[in-house]
Design an enzyme around this catalytic site. Structure first.
Site, PDB file in Angstrom:
ATOM      1  N   GLY A 241     -41.242   0.523  77.734  1.00 37.77           N
ATOM      2  CA  GLY A 241     -42.446  -0.081  77.412  1.00 37.77           C
ATOM      3  C   GLY A 241     -42.086  -1.842  77.317  1.00 37.77           C
ATOM      4  N   GLY A 281     -38.054   1.147  81.660  1.00 42.29           N
ATOM      5  CA  GLY A 281     -38.174   1.201  83.044  1.00 42.29           C
ATOM      6  C   GLY A 281     -38.382  -0.026  83.859  1.00 42.29           C
ATOM      7  NE  ARG A 282     -43.623  -3.440  82.733  1.00 48.70           N
ATOM      8  CZ  ARG A 282     -44.925  -2.977  83.617  1.00 48.70           C
ATOM      9  NH1 ARG A 282     -45.108  -3.723  84.601  1.00 48.70           N
ATOM     10  NH2 ARG A 282     -45.501  -2.068  83.206  1.00 48.70           N
ATOM     11  CB  CYS A 348     -61.341  -2.246 105.388  1.00 45.45           C
ATOM     12  SG  CYS A 348     -60.729  -2.819 106.884  1.00 45.45           S
ATOM     13  CE1 TYR A 376     -43.960   2.419  86.478  1.00 45.22           C
ATOM     14  CE2 TYR A 376     -43.329   0.162  85.213  1.00 45.22           C
ATOM     15  CZ  TYR A 376     -43.283   1.785  85.343  1.00 45.22           C
ATOM     16  OH  TYR A 376     -42.748   2.288  84.338  1.00 45.22           O
TER      17      TYR A 376
HETATM   18  C1  PLP Z   1     -43.786   5.021  82.358  1.00 41.62           C
HETATM   19  C2  PLP Z   1     -42.973   5.586  81.038  1.00 41.62           C
HETATM   20  C3  PLP Z   1     -41.895   4.782  80.620  1.00 41.62           C
HETATM   21  C4  PLP Z   1     -41.318   3.543  81.252  1.00 41.62           C
HETATM   22  O1  PLP Z   1     -42.356   2.659  80.726  1.00 41.62           O
HETATM   23  P1  PLP Z   1     -41.963   0.852  81.022  1.00 41.62           P
HETATM   24  O2  PLP Z   1     -42.971  -0.013  80.711  1.00 41.62           O
HETATM   25  O3  PLP Z   1     -41.557   0.811  82.649  1.00 41.62           O
HETATM   26  O4  PLP Z   1     -40.570   0.679  80.267  1.00 41.62           O
HETATM   27  C5  PLP Z   1     -40.850   5.371  79.604  1.00 41.62           C
HETATM   28  N1  PLP Z   1     -41.344   6.668  79.101  1.00 41.62           N
HETATM   29  C6  PLP Z   1     -42.596   7.229  79.663  1.00 41.62           C
HETATM   30  C7  PLP Z   1     -42.834   8.630  78.951  1.00 41.62           C
HETATM   31  C8  PLP Z   1     -43.230   6.948  80.588  1.00 41.62           C
HETATM   32  O5  PLP Z   1     -44.377   7.677  81.096  1.00 41.62           O
END
Ligand code: PLP
Length: 421
Positions: A241, A281-282, A348, A376
């Protein structure tokens, strides 16, 4: 121009590979990974990259060769990670341990659980009481033991966009933290489960540490309660996150974040020796990517200007889906008059825009870059309006390598059958 991609002429890249085109900087991913990895120092840890942010196999190979683990949310993502691992092994570059895979997700099916057990993944992050019996019975059928962690919902406000907030009571994710003890105690009675961890994930694009601290305090209290019930863990997983800068957001420094986690855990005798898992992730791939798109035409409707580009919401849905703001720049200096444009795709739908009210100097055939499009972005793309998905290239220094070819229209209908009735 985006940091890390300055050695490359984005305009020329677009002409060479066509648009829409995703380009990712390898260096950016490596640096982002290291900023987390190095912050742990000698502390036992695994950085489980949240595969869904960008699941291109070459991106997964970069991360697994850096020593990352993976947080997956589907059987498809599991197969992607295993395929990336196979490629790295085959190329003699890296041997990956499937124990570094953890499986999150609110609706794992029996088929997915079976696949994961057979692959020997490291942990199932359980998100519902009913999942415990499902995993136990599948493990019994295969005559193996399933390592599990409980994803608790600590009921904290991540102070992010409601659509990407996951740690509040009303969200569908995890189990309420108040019920955790009972669920762990039940899991402990089952024959084919090994309780090894505790996890949470409170939301995405967080720009403050305080929600993590609130969550961590609650998790540490739970660890104490579990220990007094004779339930001992091997790891604590704080989730992902961590936000990135799309516009002028404040950023969480990975070092500050991890130092705080380490020091809070050090104060709890049952947590101080646990392995730490994080699931970014991000933050690992977001900054690395740009989406290049060519201006098809400009138009004016009663004083409002539009730049219609060849990328659309099927290529990049974040603006439409979350009202996300992503920076858009012209890849070349322009002598045109600066105007306020809505940068829109040809689909559209009125929600098909990449950016609204952007001051830009441009004309048709100019190449625009949507920045911070590494996470994403491609992974959420679709074929809506029968649009083939974009080509993806990886940039290493000043060279580009195709990591996914542009789809052909024929491939879009290849699985469809002739009318027979
Ligand atoms: C999507 C997700 C993440 C990663 O979130 P980011 O904001 O991209 O860091 C981590 N853990 C779980 C369980 C997720 O679903």
């Amino acid at each position: 121009m985006p940091l890390y991609l300055e050695k490359i002429e984005l305009n020329a890249l677009a002409k060479q590979y066509g648009t829409p085109l995703y380009a990712y900087s390898k260096l950016s991913i490596v640096e982002a990974f290291k900023s987390f990895d190095e912050a742990f120092g000698t502390r036992a840890h695994t950085i489980c990259y949240a595969t869904k942010a960008n699941s291109n196999l070459a991106i997964l190979q970069i991360l697994l060769e850096l020593g990352a683990g993976f947080d997956i949310v589907s059987g498809g993502e599991l197969q992607r990670v295993l395929e990336a691992a196979k490629r790295s092994a085959h190329q003699g570059r890296h041997i990956f341990n499937p124990k570094k895979i953890i499986f999150s997700g609110v609706g794992k099916t029996y088929a997915e659980i079976k696949l994961a057990l057979q692959a020997g993944i490291g942990c199932f992050n359980i998100e519902a009481f009913a999942e415990i019996d499902m995993i136990n019975s599948m493990a019994a059928e295969l005559d193996i033991r399933a390592p599990i962690s409980l994803r608790v919902n600590p009921n904290v406000d991540a102070k992010t966009h409601p659509y990407i907030s996951t740690g509040l009571k009303e969200n569908k994710f995890g189990v309420p933290i108040e019920e955790a003890l009972e669920i762990y105690q039940y899991a402990a009675t089952l024959s084919h489960l090994d309780i090894i961890g505790l996890d949470c994930h409170i939301g995405s694009q967080l720009t403050e540490i305080s929600p993590y601290n609130d969550a961590l305090d609650k998790l540490l209290d739970l660890i104490t309660i579990l220990a007094s019930a004779n339930i001992f863990l091997k790891h604590l997983d704080i989730g992902g996150g961590i936000g990135i800068r799309y516009n002028d957001e404040t950023l969480i420094d990975p070092k500050d974040w991890i130092d705080t986690i380490k020091s809070k855990m050090a104060q709890n005798q049952h947590a101080k020796n646990l392995e730490i898992i994080i699931e970014p992730g991000r933050a690992l791939v977001g900054d690395a990517g740009v989406l290049l798109t060519t201006v098809t035409l400009t138009k004016e409707n009663e004083g409002k200007y539009f730049a219609v580009v060849d990328a659309a919401m099927n290529d990049l849905i974040r603006p439409s889906l979350y009202d996300a703001w992503m920076r858009i720049v012209n890849t070349k200096p322009s002598n045109e008059i600066k105007r306020i444009y809505d940068v829109v795709g040809p689909i559209c739908e009125s929600t098909d825009f990449l950016g609204k009210n952007r001051e830009l100097a441009l004309k048709s055939e100019d190449v625009l870059a949507v920045l911070q499009a590494g996470a994403y972005s491609f992974s959420m793309s679709s074929n809506y309006n029968s649009r083939p998905r974009a080509c993806e290239v990886l940039i290493d220094e000043d060279k580009a390598y195709i990591i996914r070819e542009r789809e052909s229209v024929e491939s879009l209908f290849a699985l469809e059958k002739e009318l027979l009735v």
